[in-house]
Scaffold this motif. Structure first.
Motif, mmCIF file in Angstrom:
data_model
loop_
_atom_site.group_PDB
_atom_site.id
_atom_site.type_symbol
_atom_site.label_atom_id
_atom_site.label_comp_id
_atom_site.label_asym_id
_atom_site.label_seq_id
_atom_site.Cartn_x
_atom_site.Cartn_y
_atom_site.Cartn_z
ATOM 1 N N GLY A 57 25.405 19.421 2.229
ATOM 2 C CA GLY A 57 24.676 18.747 3.298
ATOM 3 C C GLY A 57 25.620 17.746 3.934
ATOM 4 O O GLY A 57 26.397 17.096 3.222
ATOM 5 N N PRO A 58 25.598 17.625 5.264
ATOM 6 C CA PRO A 58 26.570 16.752 5.936
ATOM 7 C C PRO A 58 26.131 15.290 5.950
ATOM 8 O O PRO A 58 25.853 14.712 6.998
ATOM 9 N N ALA A 59 26.081 14.701 4.765
ATOM 10 C CA ALA A 59 25.688 13.297 4.631
ATOM 11 C C ALA A 59 25.996 12.854 3.204
ATOM 12 O O ALA A 59 26.171 13.691 2.314
ATOM 13 N N PHE A 97 23.255 21.529 12.410
ATOM 14 C CA PHE A 97 24.284 20.524 12.682
ATOM 15 C C PHE A 97 25.682 21.102 12.923
ATOM 16 O O PHE A 97 26.675 20.407 12.771
ATOM 17 N N TYR A 98 25.737 22.379 13.276
ATOM 18 C CA TYR A 98 27.035 22.981 13.605
ATOM 19 C C TYR A 98 26.944 23.659 14.962
ATOM 20 O O TYR A 98 25.864 24.015 15.420
ATOM 21 N N GLU A 99 28.099 23.828 15.596
ATOM 22 C CA GLU A 99 28.224 24.696 16.767
ATOM 23 C C GLU A 99 28.519 26.101 16.258
ATOM 24 O O GLU A 99 29.431 26.290 15.444
ATOM 25 N N GLU A 128 17.053 13.470 6.815
ATOM 26 C CA GLU A 128 17.139 12.406 7.826
ATOM 27 C C GLU A 128 18.557 11.840 7.870
ATOM 28 O O GLU A 128 19.084 11.529 8.933
ATOM 29 N N GLU A 129 19.170 11.711 6.698
ATOM 30 C CA GLU A 129 20.516 11.140 6.626
ATOM 31 C C GLU A 129 21.487 11.996 7.448
ATOM 32 O O GLU A 129 22.345 11.475 8.167
ATOM 33 N N HIS A 132 21.006 11.585 11.292
ATOM 34 C CA HIS A 132 21.591 10.352 11.828
ATOM 35 C C HIS A 132 23.108 10.430 11.979
ATOM 36 O O HIS A 132 23.704 9.607 12.650
ATOM 37 N N ASN A 133 23.714 11.396 11.332
ATOM 38 C CA ASN A 133 25.167 11.581 11.493
ATOM 39 C C ASN A 133 25.508 12.484 12.668
ATOM 40 O O ASN A 133 26.682 12.696 12.962
ATOM 41 N N PHE A 134 24.472 13.022 13.323
ATOM 42 C CA PHE A 134 24.695 13.963 14.422
ATOM 43 C C PHE A 134 23.917 13.567 15.672
ATOM 44 O O PHE A 134 23.481 14.419 16.436
ATOM 45 N N GLY A 135 23.741 12.257 15.840
ATOM 46 C CA GLY A 135 23.171 11.783 17.089
ATOM 47 C C GLY A 135 21.671 11.955 17.223
ATOM 48 O O GLY A 135 21.118 11.743 18.304
ATOM 49 N N ASP A 137 17.636 11.075 16.056
ATOM 50 C CA ASP A 137 16.862 10.019 15.413
ATOM 51 C C ASP A 137 16.095 10.540 14.206
ATOM 52 O O ASP A 137 15.645 9.789 13.355
#
Lengths: 448, 448
Positions: A57-59, A97-99, A128-129, A132-135, A137
């Motif tokens: 997970g990216p957080a 959360f990726y392109e 949620e974490e 918030h790392n990807f712009g 809310d």
């Protein structure tokens, strides 16, 4: 050959037990050392396991009570690819959360580097974490995440397919390296994504890296039945696993798919002892190392209720989980697992935390090698599993226990390979290599 | 020790000459084989070069006349990291088409896997083809791309800094693995990006992977002078290179930076022969392999003019490049290089295409090992370069020529290392390891 078990090693820093890093024999000092991970992958390969798998997970998970993931999974698997020859390499990556163009390149490159051993565990990331790392809310709704996920997978598949398998000619004489007519724009214009293509590179060895999915919500199941070639799932009882298995296979059929090409692989976290008492003592010892504060936070995270006001040694009030059917769909599957444990076992808060500490809702078993092999065989033969994601509580020791003691029993019973037949993850899993959706028939001259 | 040259091997499929893949001795059949690339990296390491470098753009370049990049660069460098021990590993990645959290993770992971050898060549990607792969109808303006790039770099640096170097305690007894007070949210809210943090992992070995930049537009230069620790640049003459060098060092000073911590590394593509005639013959032979149609398309791409209506054997009309000062800033640098060649050499179209075929505007030299070493030394000592990005026209043969014949001369002259002193790219480049911007003073007790 009879139907064969699929077995992955789910790698997870010092081990799957949440307190494993505190174990006196843990390798916590080495988890930032890539050679330690390469050693684990080689052990799994020596045991002829199908794949190693990494969650992600990216957080940061926001607690000092356990180690963070030192590595990004696709790069770590690339380093493991360089140290192994056959074993599959499965990384988790998020469609939220990726392109897609970037992610398609990373997996195609891993597939190329490893000679066709890459798998993508497709997740939509309910965190949620991470948002918030990807712009953002907050996390998009479950429905929206899965809608985007479907479009994302379609785009990535098109990109991988956009170079036909025979697009590269490399003819020095004529100066034609690539047949431009065999490289296709994908011209995708959708709700969430606009991607023109073509892809930046020739088609990867497996055509498409293997599609894996791990969500068990209703949206997740439908998505899995439509897209996944393997499904990682969490069940505590044979009955629950059988119901899930039957549902997934039926849904796959309804999408026109061959149910045998949708593998169901529940997690299993084995504490192995030479006697039942030794195994149970191992399990008890790990649980003594847990930090209740951490366990409570985790439980709140996936069950959506607070338990902090309760005494650790009082029974968990059943009504706390009574509303499981009403919570958000994406949270339901894990909450339901907890509700079922509470109903079935009437544990104290501490007992519930210990019950979850080993596998975060996955099936934790303790027993002798024969007992563990019996459980695996029972689930495999009774319509509950096509194989397992093995989650050793402590690396490398409890992986060693599994590969040296349980795997040989499964091999003796004819349930698991003694040598690799193929070289790709698709071959290990018994999955076909998909044809490119852009494949054009050969011109008549080429057939002459 | 006297000031030392920095030398990278710029890897580029079969070689930097655009027709290298057609050479009878080319390795075009092996460029999809990671072991071939690992062999090149080991050769560069045996010669004690500072780094290997990979260019990149997230798109296919749309021509069948040369091979596409089979690999995504960060994963490829990870595979090279596993096959080497000391050499730096520099990947190009775009601030326009990546999410900073994802990219920060990839580079931090590469840095961790390689023991501190990662470098990031920061580009803003001027490519319509790439834009169409990321949901955009066109490339944002040069100004906007560099504004976003600055914010992007600030965010990535903050993420890498967000874990203080001493955040990990791993104390089994207390159950405290990570000191939560030493892991910081970055709370970035900007024009283009909102990223909360903290980062997902401990700080990478170099603190921050080395920052490299390759744009020479006005925006690019200012960005480089402010952010870059090394700059890859393209110059045809000593005079042009000196002017650029002086400008960059002055601008770096104006940003309050130490100019010695901003290395200027022009590209150089050497055709080496035992005699001048042999070197020139090598150069001529490669040029015979070019496909004019391809060269014209490339030239149009970076010079913004059409030449297709012209006879290949007529002189290039000088006025075609007369407007170089008026084109978009981002295109000017390469167009200016071409304009200077046309003005200086009055070439035919074919001669111009050959002039560019070797290095796409970089400096192509042909000569004996001593002549090439002399050129390198002259640029190094006359204020034009701190080192070079070496671009062999054909891999591995012309890298071998460079490492076996030119490098020993540079070593004999005391200009280049004979052994690595350090283990990280920062150490090879003579750059300090930056402190975390979130570093907190040790409490008094810890100093006692």
């Amino acid at each position: 050959m009879s139907r064969q078990l699929r077995l992955n090693a789910f790698l997870h820093d010092t081990g799957h037990h949440e307190a494993s890093w505190r174990h006196p024999d843990s390798s916590v000092e080495r988890i930032g050392d890539v050679t330690w991970w390469q050693g684990l992958a080689r052990k799994a390969e020596e045991a002829k396991l199908d794949a190693v798998f990494l969650a992600d997970g990216p957080a940061w998970w926001g607690t000092g009570h356990r180690p963070a993931n030192q590595f990004e999974p696709i790069t770590l698997l690339t380093a493991l690819a360089a140290a192994t020859e056959r074993i599959g390499l499965i990384a988790t990556a998020s469609t939220t959360f990726y392109e897609p163009y970037n992610l398609a390149r990373l997996f195609a490159s891993l597939d190329q580097i490893s000679g066709g051993r890459a798998g993508w565990n497709i997740v939509t990331t309910f965190s949620e974490e991470a948002a918030h790392n990807f712009g953002l809310d907050g996390v998009p709704s479950n429905e929206e995440r899965y809608e985007r996920a479907q479009e994302f997978v379609d785009v990535v598949d098109k990109l991988w397919d956009s170079w036909e398998d025979d697009a590269v000619l490399a003819d020095r004489e004529s100066g034609v390296h690539t047949l431009e007519g065999k490289v296709h724009r994908i011209d995708h214009r959708g709700t969430y994504l606009n991607v023109r293509g073509p892809f930046s590179a020739p088609r990867p060895p497996q055509g498409r890296p293997v599609h894996i999915q791990a969500g068990s919500s209703n949206h997740g199941r439908a998505f899995a039945a439509r897209n996944a070639e393997a499904i990682f799932t969490a069940h505590q009882t044979l009955g629950d696993a059988q119901a899930f298995y039957a549902d997934i296979k039926a849904q796959a059929l309804s999408f026109g798919r061959n149910p045998r090409e949708v593998l169901v692989l529940p997690g299993i976290s084995p504490f192995i002892g030479d006697t039942p008492a030794e195994a149970e003592e191992k399990f008890r010892y790990f649980n003594e190392l847990t930090v209740p504060e951490y366990g409570l936070k985790q439980l709140e995270g996936f069950a959506g209720v607070s338990l902090r006001h309760l005494d650790l040694d009082e029974p968990v009030p059943a009504e706390l989980f009574g509303g499981a059917g009403n919570v958000l769909d994406n949270e339901r599957s894990r909450k339901q697992v907890v509700a079922n444990i509470v109903e079935r076992e009437n544990p104290t808060v501490r007992q519930l935390l210990h019950r979850l500490a080993g596998g975060r809702g996955h099936n934790v078993v303790h027993g002798t090698p024969v007992q563990v092999a019996d459980t695996i065989q029972e689930w495999f033969e009774q319509g509950a599993a096509d194989g397992f994601n093995v989650m050793p509580p402590l690396y490398p020791q409890l992986l060693d226990d599994f590969t040296s003691k349980v795997v040989p029993i499964l091999q003796d019973r004819g349930l698991f390979r003694t040598e690799y037949d193929g070289t790709t993850l698709r071959e290990h899993y018994g999955l076909p290599r998909p044809e490119s959706q852009y494949a054009t028939p050969l011109p008549a001259a080429a057939n002459a």
